[in-house]
Motif scaffolding. Structure first.
Motif, PDB file in Angstrom:
ATOM      1  N   VAL A  79       0.831  -1.215   0.000  1.00 14.69           N
ATOM      2  CA  VAL A  79       0.000   0.000   0.000  1.00 14.69           C
ATOM      3  C   VAL A  79       0.863   1.262   0.000  1.00 14.69           C
ATOM      4  O   VAL A  79       2.067   1.188   0.240  1.00 14.69           O
ATOM      5  CB  VAL A  79      -0.936   0.021   1.242  1.00 14.69           C
ATOM      6  CG1 VAL A  79      -1.932  -1.119   1.204  1.00 14.69           C
ATOM      7  CG2 VAL A  79      -0.139  -0.013   2.544  1.00 14.69           C
ATOM      8  N   THR A  80       0.210   2.399  -0.222  1.00 12.28           N
ATOM      9  CA  THR A  80       0.927   3.672  -0.202  1.00 12.28           C
ATOM     10  C   THR A  80       1.275   4.043   1.239  1.00 12.28           C
ATOM     11  O   THR A  80       0.693   3.522   2.185  1.00 12.28           O
ATOM     12  CB  THR A  80       0.054   4.808  -0.771  1.00 12.28           C
ATOM     13  OG1 THR A  80      -1.162   4.854  -0.012  1.00 12.28           O
ATOM     14  CG2 THR A  80      -0.258   4.604  -2.228  1.00 12.28           C
ATOM     15  N   ASN A  81       2.191   4.997   1.332  1.00  9.94           N
ATOM     16  CA  ASN A  81       2.679   5.414   2.636  1.00  9.94           C
ATOM     17  C   ASN A  81       1.761   6.444   3.282  1.00  9.94           C
ATOM     18  O   ASN A  81       2.215   7.508   3.676  1.00  9.94           O
ATOM     19  CB  ASN A  81       4.053   6.056   2.396  1.00  9.94           C
ATOM     20  CG  ASN A  81       5.033   5.487   3.356  1.00  9.94           C
ATOM     21  OD1 ASN A  81       4.691   5.292   4.526  1.00  9.94           O
ATOM     22  ND2 ASN A  81       6.237   5.211   2.883  1.00  9.94           N
ATOM     23  N   GLU A  82       0.473   6.192   3.371  1.00 13.58           N
ATOM     24  CA  GLU A  82      -0.450   7.167   3.938  1.00 13.58           C
ATOM     25  C   GLU A  82      -1.091   6.575   5.195  1.00 13.58           C
ATOM     26  O   GLU A  82      -2.058   5.823   5.108  1.00 13.58           O
ATOM     27  CB  GLU A  82      -1.552   7.498   2.925  1.00 13.58           C
ATOM     28  CG  GLU A  82      -1.061   8.242   1.709  1.00 13.58           C
ATOM     29  CD  GLU A  82      -2.128   8.284   0.623  1.00 13.58           C
ATOM     30  OE1 GLU A  82      -2.937   9.224   0.625  1.00 13.58           O
ATOM     31  OE2 GLU A  82      -2.144   7.367  -0.220  1.00 13.58           O
ATOM     32  N   ALA A 142      -4.254   4.416   3.851  1.00 12.90           N
ATOM     33  CA  ALA A 142      -3.416   3.755   2.849  1.00 12.90           C
ATOM     34  C   ALA A 142      -4.254   3.363   1.637  1.00 12.90           C
ATOM     35  O   ALA A 142      -5.448   3.087   1.754  1.00 12.90           O
ATOM     36  CB  ALA A 142      -2.781   2.514   3.470  1.00 12.90           C
ATOM     37  N   GLN A 143      -3.594   3.356   0.481  1.00 16.08           N
ATOM     38  CA  GLN A 143      -4.258   2.964  -0.772  1.00 16.08           C
ATOM     39  C   GLN A 143      -3.476   1.787  -1.353  1.00 16.08           C
ATOM     40  O   GLN A 143      -2.246   1.797  -1.331  1.00 16.08           O
ATOM     41  CB  GLN A 143      -4.235   4.122  -1.787  1.00 16.08           C
ATOM     42  CG  GLN A 143      -4.826   5.431  -1.283  1.00 16.08           C
ATOM     43  CD  GLN A 143      -6.326   5.351  -1.060  1.00 16.08           C
ATOM     44  OE1 GLN A 143      -7.053   4.809  -1.881  1.00 16.08           O
ATOM     45  NE2 GLN A 143      -6.786   5.863   0.078  1.00 16.08           N
ATOM     46  N   LEU A 153      -1.469  -0.598  -3.713  1.00 18.67           N
ATOM     47  CA  LEU A 153      -0.610  -0.394  -4.886  1.00 18.67           C
ATOM     48  C   LEU A 153      -1.007  -1.434  -5.939  1.00 18.67           C
ATOM     49  O   LEU A 153      -1.252  -2.601  -5.601  1.00 18.67           O
ATOM     50  CB  LEU A 153       0.860  -0.561  -4.505  1.00 18.67           C
ATOM     51  CG  LEU A 153       1.436   0.522  -3.584  1.00 18.67           C
ATOM     52  CD1 LEU A 153       2.876   0.195  -3.188  1.00 18.67           C
ATOM     53  CD2 LEU A 153       1.397   1.893  -4.279  1.00 18.67           C
ATOM     54  N   SER A 159      -0.064  -5.170  -6.151  1.00 17.83           N
ATOM     55  CA  SER A 159      -0.562  -6.132  -5.164  1.00 17.83           C
ATOM     56  C   SER A 159      -1.449  -7.196  -5.801  1.00 17.83           C
ATOM     57  O   SER A 159      -1.444  -8.351  -5.387  1.00 17.83           O
ATOM     58  CB  SER A 159      -1.391  -5.418  -4.090  1.00 17.83           C
ATOM     59  OG  SER A 159      -0.617  -4.467  -3.443  1.00 17.83           O
ATOM     60  N   SER A 194       3.893  -1.000   3.431  1.00 18.78           N
ATOM     61  CA  SER A 194       4.526  -0.130   2.441  1.00 18.78           C
ATOM     62  C   SER A 194       5.648  -0.930   1.802  1.00 18.78           C
ATOM     63  O   SER A 194       6.068  -1.961   2.342  1.00 18.78           O
ATOM     64  CB  SER A 194       5.092   1.120   3.107  1.00 18.78           C
ATOM     65  OG  SER A 194       6.134   0.744   3.983  1.00 18.78           O
TER      66      SER A 194
END
Ligand code: ASP
Length: 453
Positions: free
Chosen positions: A150-153, A157-158, A160, A163, A186
């Motif tokens: 996932v994104t680094n949020e 997170a979203q 990637l 995946s 991440s």
């Protein structure tokens, strides 16, 4: 192959886990099982995830967290005891939590993220241990091992895109796979959570990844209802609705299914079946790309309060290129997100969630709009509720707005705002927050009282 996700209330006690076990075993297609952390057993119980957040915050502040740690371990231990599991699993869970509490605090946000995810992570281990104890081949699968990146949020997170290919390989694994919901990793190996209630998102990502024929979302209600049951008693159940309709309804307050969770399933065209762990033979609600429209123009009515509107008027606004952009730019400068912008020739209204504002920000925003844009009038109105009347059938039906407006007029409710047409499947009414419940009831009576579902 089906992906089945079980929410927190479906996993809150040993008795609930037994139901989950029976549901999973009753259909050999149910191979990928996504679990939440233990949720509430009764209405003022505390979710394990909330206890974990408290632990994280207290521990960062240098406070003792023994009590909260014990409360969490006790929750798992009680479940394990009810299921006659050995204490080995509980020792492992305690060890895992202590390790996280004593972990690296150099990045406080990531420290909390790892703790937040531990509710799901340990629950998946517990569920797998239970399935094993009942003689089933079941494996705990960590999202990193599965390749859920996932994104680094943090907290948002979203997934990637890479995946999905990784997850496809889960199809080759034997046995029942028990995957913790709510988080991924991440690319540099940190745990990142989705937004709250995000186990629904994990389920949807997995359904897309393994190309499931169906994503089953087990919760504690028989169906998605056409209206909030705390406003209208025993409302009609929705048997089938489209992704778009579900999106509109969950945006405006239907919390049965996470709105973000629709995207991965929608992209892969996988139907989502919302079902009840406590009544699995009920058909539930099916969310699909297309449905036949049999029961009138409206499928559901949702509402939410806590909105305010900023009304801006300026004579000849329609000739001034960029006026709307400038208003929205001022909001952006304050980091404010807006929900709707109905507009007229010389006026526009921006609707926002009022919790984003405080007195100072409000004053500055209004002054900047007035001064920088030479507006004639800038007026803020608080305590509004938005009501969304949703249905794919609306486009093809004459008079839906008229029926809605008449229903509201019939109970003497003034419509502060209407936004119709920007969405093909919904119609928005702004009313005073104090009128919200009466308005919803009146609209329900108008559109559902005589509809057979
Ligand atoms: N346990 C997490 C939460 O409380 C995620 C979930 O339940 O889906 O938000």
């Amino acid at each position: 192959m089906k992906v089945a996700k079980f929410g927190g209330s479906s996993l809150a006690s040993g008795k609930q886990l037994e139901k989950v076990y029976n549901i999973v075993l009753s259909d050999p297609e149910r191979k990928v099982i996504v679990v939440s952390a233990p949720g509430k057993r009764y209405s003022d119980d505390i979710k394990v995830t909330d206890l974990l957040i408290t632990i994280g915050e207290k521990s960062l502040a240098g406070e003792v967290v023994e009590q909260e740690l014990q409360a969490i371990v006790d929750r798992y231990a009680q479940i394990a005891e009810e299921l006659n599991l050995t204490s080995e699993i509980i020792d492992k869970i305690r060890e895992n939590l202590v390790g996280l509490i004593n972990g690296d605090k150099s990045n406080p946000t990531l420290y909390i993220e790892a703790l937040k995810a531990a509710g799901e992570d340990n629950n998946a281990k517990l569920v797998a241990a239970y399935f094993n104890a009942r003689g089933q081949e079941a494996h705990y699968v960590n999202p990193k091992e599965a390749g859920l990146f996932v994104t680094n949020e943090p907290g948002n997170a979203q997934v990637l895109p890479e995946s999905y290919e990784n997850l496809y390989r889960l199809r080759e694994r034997s046995g029942i796979l028990i995957v913790p919901g709510f988080f991924g990793y991440s690319l540099d190996g940190a745990v990142l959570t989705f937004s709250r209630s995000g186990s629904d998102i994990t389920g949807s990502i997995l359904a897309n990844g393994v190309k499931a024929e169906l994503y089953e979302n087990f919760t504690d209600v028989d169906a998605v209802y056409s209206v909030n049951p705390s406003i209208v008693k025993q409302p009609k159940e929705i048997r089938e609705l489209t992704y778009r309709e579900m999106r509109e309804l969950s945006y405006a307050g239907f919390s049965v299914f996470h709105d973000e969770a629709l995207i991965p399933a929608f992209r892969a065209g996988i139907p989502v079946n919302v079902k009840n762990t406590n009544n699995p033979s009920a058909p539930g609600t099916l969310i699909v790309s297309k449905r036949e429209n049999k029961n009138g123009p409206v499928i559901g009515i949702a509402s939410d309060d806590g909105f305010c509107s900023i009304y801006v008027s300026k004579y000849m606004m329609n000739r001034e290129i960029g006026f709307g952009r400038k208003v929205l730019q001022i909001l952006e400068d304050f980091g404010l997100s807006y929900e709707h912008v109905p507009s007229g020739i010389d006026d526009m209204t921006v609707v926002l969630r009022e919790k984003q504002l405080n007195k100072e920000i409000e004053l500055e925003v209004l002054q900047r709009i007035k001064n920088e844009l030479n507006a004639d009038e800038v007026i803020i109105e608080h305590h509004l509720a938005l009501i969304m009347v949703v249905g794919e059938g609306m486009r093809h039906n004459v008079g839906t707005t008229a029926r809605a407006a008449k229903a509201l007029a019939g109970v003497d409710i003034n419509i502060d705002m209407i936004n119709q047409g920007s969405s093909e499947v919904s119609m928005m009414f702004g009313v005073k927050a104090q009128d919200e419940k009466r308005a919803v009831q009146a609209l329900y009576n108008e559109f559902f009282a005589s509809v057979l579902v």
